[in-house]
Design an enzyme around this catalytic site. Sequence first.
Site, PDB file in Angstrom:
ATOM      1  NE  ARG A 200      39.451  48.849  40.851  1.00 16.09           N
ATOM      2  CZ  ARG A 200      39.519  48.064  41.849  1.00 16.09           C
ATOM      3  NH1 ARG A 200      39.471  48.668  43.024  1.00 16.09           N
ATOM      4  NH2 ARG A 200      39.825  46.797  41.726  1.00 16.09           N
ATOM      5  CB  THR A 201      35.744  48.367  34.750  1.00 13.71           C
ATOM      6  OG1 THR A 201      37.086  48.542  35.203  1.00 13.71           O
ATOM      7  CG2 THR A 201      35.541  48.832  33.410  1.00 13.71           C
TER       8      THR A 201
ATOM      9  CE  LYS B 108      24.838  26.766  25.433  1.00  8.57           C
ATOM     10  NZ  LYS B 108      23.427  26.587  25.741  1.00  8.57           N
TER      11      LYS B 108
ATOM     12  NE  ARG C 247      37.913  44.295  32.711  1.00 11.72           N
ATOM     13  CZ  ARG C 247      38.165  45.055  33.880  1.00 11.72           C
ATOM     14  NH1 ARG C 247      38.579  44.152  34.895  1.00 11.72           N
ATOM     15  NH2 ARG C 247      38.664  46.311  33.610  1.00 11.72           N
TER      16      ARG C 247
ATOM     17  CG  HIS D  70      40.978  49.333  31.195  1.00 14.72           C
ATOM     18  ND1 HIS D  70      39.690  49.511  31.035  1.00 14.72           N
ATOM     19  CD2 HIS D  70      41.251  48.901  32.336  1.00 14.72           C
ATOM     20  CE1 HIS D  70      39.092  49.402  31.982  1.00 14.72           C
ATOM     21  NE2 HIS D  70      39.802  49.019  33.004  1.00 14.72           N
TER      22      HIS D  70
HETATM   23  N1   CP Z   1      40.797  49.465  37.185  1.00 12.56           N
HETATM   24  C1   CP Z   1      40.331  48.258  36.786  1.00 12.56           C
HETATM   25  O1   CP Z   1      39.847  48.106  35.633  1.00 12.56           O
HETATM   26  O2   CP Z   1      39.652  47.816  37.838  1.00 12.56           O
HETATM   27  P1   CP Z   1      38.797  46.479  37.791  1.00 12.56           P
HETATM   28  O3   CP Z   1      39.640  45.406  37.489  1.00 12.56           O
HETATM   29  O4   CP Z   1      38.330  46.141  39.500  1.00 12.56           O
HETATM   30  O5   CP Z   1      37.600  46.586  36.900  1.00 12.56           O
END
Ligand code: CP
Length: 286
Positions: A30-31, A60, A81, A109
Amino acid sequence: MEKPWDHGRDTIYMVRGKVMASWFEERSTRTRLSFESAMVRMGGSVISMADAGSTASSGKGETWSDSVKTLCQLSDIIVARTQHEGQAAAAAQVATKPFINAGDGSGEHPTQALLDVYTISKYFDLNHPISIALVGDLKYGRAIHSILRLLSLCPSVTYHTLSPDRLNLNPRDYLSRPDLKVCHHKSMTDIVDVKPDVIYMTRHQSERHSENKVGDTFIPKLHYLRLEHVTSLPETSIIMHPLPRGPELTPEIDSNPRAVYWRQVKHGLHVRMALIESMLNSPFKE
Ligand code: CP
């Protein structure tokens, strides 16, 4: 961003010619795709490392600081991420371009919280008292940490928590707010009995537990949400989940009008479009 034409705006030209670097060291559906879709829908382009954890030059020996400096030379905005808590804050120290935290280990998040609170605001007036049940892996769930921070801006929130002892987290301690109203519960039946406005389900963060050497962390079945629970809730209650889900949230609930987690996904696209647009079209101080 939900109805750009109603406001006389055409999203396709909003960030034309801009490039987003999409750096993902951990799995995401999703993100990553909502950020990338948001950029493309506004006329921008994306350079993407979906598997940065295994293919980037950090393998590396390149430092995180040098990776961030590199991304800043190649793009106009960065979405990342990362595997470890605090990496986004460290990036902000050296980034010369807007840097968005798309999840840093078990830390935060923040864009999930933005879309979550946006979703809640569709159903409830956040200037009035609201009750929310937080269920699952509260200690290691970064979506929980960030929604707590954002909801702390609302004037009156009552928290109900349901989590195994080893995975519990007291919102009072997390936010250093001894004034918060918090009740801990032992089963989903207890949660349903208090008729919360929002039930926010989360999955067992299994990938974090091996890393943190935490044993015996399963979510007991007494904490699962079943259709019979949902049908006992007020019609105005909503069921949320950041997804992906585990057995704690049965797909039988998906067609119940209280289930809003697929709307959350759609809101993620619009909220991220708005965030990218505002960051790229505002003066950025290096
Ligand atoms: N909600 C969320 O962060 O989903 P993903 O891990 O699929 O990005």
